[in-house]
Design a protein around this motif. Structure first.
Motif, short mmCIF file in Angstrom:
data_model
loop_
_atom_site.label_atom_id
_atom_site.label_comp_id
_atom_site.label_asym_id
_atom_site.label_seq_id
_atom_site.Cartn_x
_atom_site.Cartn_y
_atom_site.Cartn_z
N LEU A 62 -16.85 29.56 -2.86
CA LEU A 62 -17.92 29.02 -2.01
C LEU A 62 -18.36 30.04 -0.96
N GLU A 63 -17.38 30.74 -0.36
CA GLU A 63 -17.71 31.74 0.65
C GLU A 63 -18.47 32.92 0.05
N TRP A 64 -18.13 33.30 -1.16
CA TRP A 64 -18.78 34.45 -1.80
C TRP A 64 -20.17 34.12 -2.32
N THR A 65 -20.32 32.94 -2.92
CA THR A 65 -21.54 32.64 -3.67
C THR A 65 -22.42 31.57 -3.02
N GLY A 66 -21.84 30.78 -2.11
CA GLY A 66 -22.59 29.67 -1.55
C GLY A 66 -22.66 28.47 -2.48
N GLN A 67 -21.96 28.54 -3.61
CA GLN A 67 -21.98 27.44 -4.57
C GLN A 67 -20.58 26.87 -4.76
N ARG A 68 -20.54 25.61 -5.16
CA ARG A 68 -19.26 24.94 -5.39
C ARG A 68 -18.70 25.32 -6.75
N MET A 69 -17.40 25.53 -6.80
CA MET A 69 -16.74 25.84 -8.07
C MET A 69 -16.71 24.59 -8.96
N PRO A 70 -16.90 24.76 -10.26
CA PRO A 70 -16.75 23.64 -11.20
C PRO A 70 -15.25 23.35 -11.41
N VAL A 71 -14.66 22.66 -10.45
CA VAL A 71 -13.20 22.52 -10.38
C VAL A 71 -12.62 21.87 -11.63
N LYS A 72 -13.30 20.85 -12.17
CA LYS A 72 -12.77 20.14 -13.34
C LYS A 72 -12.63 21.10 -14.53
N GLU A 73 -13.69 21.84 -14.83
CA GLU A 73 -13.64 22.76 -15.97
C GLU A 73 -12.62 23.86 -15.76
N VAL A 74 -12.55 24.37 -14.52
CA VAL A 74 -11.60 25.44 -14.22
C VAL A 74 -10.16 24.93 -14.35
N SER A 75 -9.90 23.75 -13.82
CA SER A 75 -8.54 23.18 -13.89
C SER A 75 -8.09 23.01 -15.33
N GLU A 76 -9.01 22.58 -16.18
CA GLU A 76 -8.67 22.41 -17.61
C GLU A 76 -8.32 23.76 -18.24
N SER A 77 -9.07 24.80 -17.89
CA SER A 77 -8.80 26.13 -18.44
C SER A 77 -7.45 26.66 -17.96
N VAL A 78 -7.15 26.44 -16.67
CA VAL A 78 -5.87 26.91 -16.12
C VAL A 78 -4.71 26.16 -16.75
N GLN A 79 -4.88 24.85 -16.91
CA GLN A 79 -3.82 24.04 -17.53
C GLN A 79 -3.50 24.56 -18.93
N LYS A 80 -4.53 24.85 -19.70
CA LYS A 80 -4.33 25.38 -21.06
C LYS A 80 -3.62 26.72 -21.03
N ALA A 81 -4.00 27.58 -20.08
CA ALA A 81 -3.40 28.91 -19.99
C ALA A 81 -1.92 28.82 -19.62
N VAL A 82 -1.59 27.93 -18.70
CA VAL A 82 -0.18 27.77 -18.28
C VAL A 82 0.63 27.19 -19.42
N LEU A 83 0.08 26.18 -20.12
CA LEU A 83 0.78 25.61 -21.28
C LEU A 83 1.07 26.68 -22.34
N LYS A 84 0.10 27.54 -22.56
CA LYS A 84 0.27 28.63 -23.54
C LYS A 84 1.42 29.54 -23.12
N ARG A 85 1.48 29.87 -21.82
CA ARG A 85 2.58 30.72 -21.32
C ARG A 85 3.92 30.02 -21.47
N GLU A 86 3.94 28.71 -21.21
CA GLU A 86 5.19 27.97 -21.33
C GLU A 86 5.70 27.96 -22.76
N ASN A 87 4.78 27.95 -23.72
CA ASN A 87 5.15 27.85 -25.12
C ASN A 87 5.46 29.20 -25.76
N ASN A 88 5.19 30.29 -25.04
CA ASN A 88 5.48 31.64 -25.58
C ASN A 88 6.91 32.05 -25.29
#
Length: 290
Positions: free
Chosen positions: A264-290
């Motif tokens: 928000l400070e850099w761009t003046g726009q709100r982050m799409p938190v829902k989509e980002v959270s889903e991507s992060v969750q998938k990435a962490v799950l992938k790390r857990e399973n490796n």
């Protein structure tokens, strides 16, 4: 698509390659359509001054930092916000026409993650386990969010008295207490609605709990229990709190929402938190399973 108008942002950290920040911010740029790109730069304390000079020279839009650079950077900036000054830590820097301005969005990330699920800290009592960087950010933000009491449990080592003086000087609602005093901790749990673990106990394969079984029994379905750790997604503390019926949250919410503050400070726009959270969750799950 990267072109001549693409704005560069980044992370300064050592090590930097494991960070989820590039995923978070590049997902945000993609979803919002902002012409930006975010890269991770491996920078040590020794190379920080030169790195900042390069940031200015190349007119980079902004950057994040991890410890110990969060404190090392302060003397190299043109300005810091009051909350960064209170914490003596900067995780976000904005480049405004060559002036580098530092802020701390970590604690606000904690507050905003709860707010997204309609949980307010205003007039609530909060118990914070640990007083390291994440803990201090949470404590500071809880004070600013109107907490009625903030009970902080810290190990009684050489830094106990100085940390107690620092944190209690922020507000008379803050009380710093010995981590080893199970009676006090149990009473704090009984009087709190929100319990926040900011220690690294339970991280990445550690099966330990940050509290004893005796204290754990004081968790109820009326408690909101958070853990700043997001790897694994379910720490032993979160698992145990769920068994007590408490409402639980891992560290992904705080991670994404502190990044949303930077965005928000850099761009003046709100982050799409829902989509980002889903991507992060998938990435962490992938790390857990490796």
């Amino acid at each position: 698509m990267i072109d001549g108008h693409t704005k560069l942002y980044g992370l300064l950290a050592h090590p930097a390659a494991h960070s989820l920040s590039p995923l978070i911010h590049n997902t945000s740029f993609k979803v919002t359509g902002i012409n930006g790109v975010y890269l991770a730069f491996d920078v040590t304390s020794a190379g920080l001054k030169d790195s900042l000079a390069a940031m200015r020279a190349m007119n980079i839009g902004g950057f994040n930092l991890s410890m110990p650079l969060k404190t090392d950077v302060i003397s190299l900036l043109d300005e810091i916000t009051p909350r960064a000054d209170r914490l003596q830590a900067v995780n976000t820097v904005v480049n405004r026409d060559g002036r580098l301005i530092g802020d701390s969005t970590d604690g606000q990330g904690f507050v905003d993650a709860l707010k997204a699920d309609n949980i307010s800290i205003d007039e609530k009592s909060v118990t914070v386990l640990g007083s390291g960087g994440a803990g201090r950010a949470i404590i500071s933000a809880a004070v600013d969010a109107g907490a009625q009491n903030v009970y902080v449990f810290k190990r009684t080592n050489d830094s106990f008295e100085s940390r107690k003086h620092q944190l209690e000087s922020w507000s008379n609602v803050v009380k710093v207490l010995p981590y080893e005093d199970e009676d006090l901790m149990a009473r704090a749990f009984d009087h709190s609605q929100i319990i926040a673990n900011s220690t690294n106990v339970g991280m990445a394969g550690d099966q330990s709990l940050p509290v004893s079984d005796r204290v754990l029994k004081h968790l109820t379905p009326q408690h909101v229990v958070t853990d700043a750790i997001y790897f694994p997604l379910e720490t032993p503390f979160i698992h145990a709190a769920k068994k007590q019926g408490s409402r639980t949250y891992n560290g992904i919410g705080m991670l994404v929402n502190q990044a949303a503050g930077s965005f928000l400070e850099w761009t003046g726009q709100r982050m799409p938190v829902k989509e980002v959270s889903e991507s992060v969750q998938k990435a962490v799950l992938k790390r857990e399973n490796n």
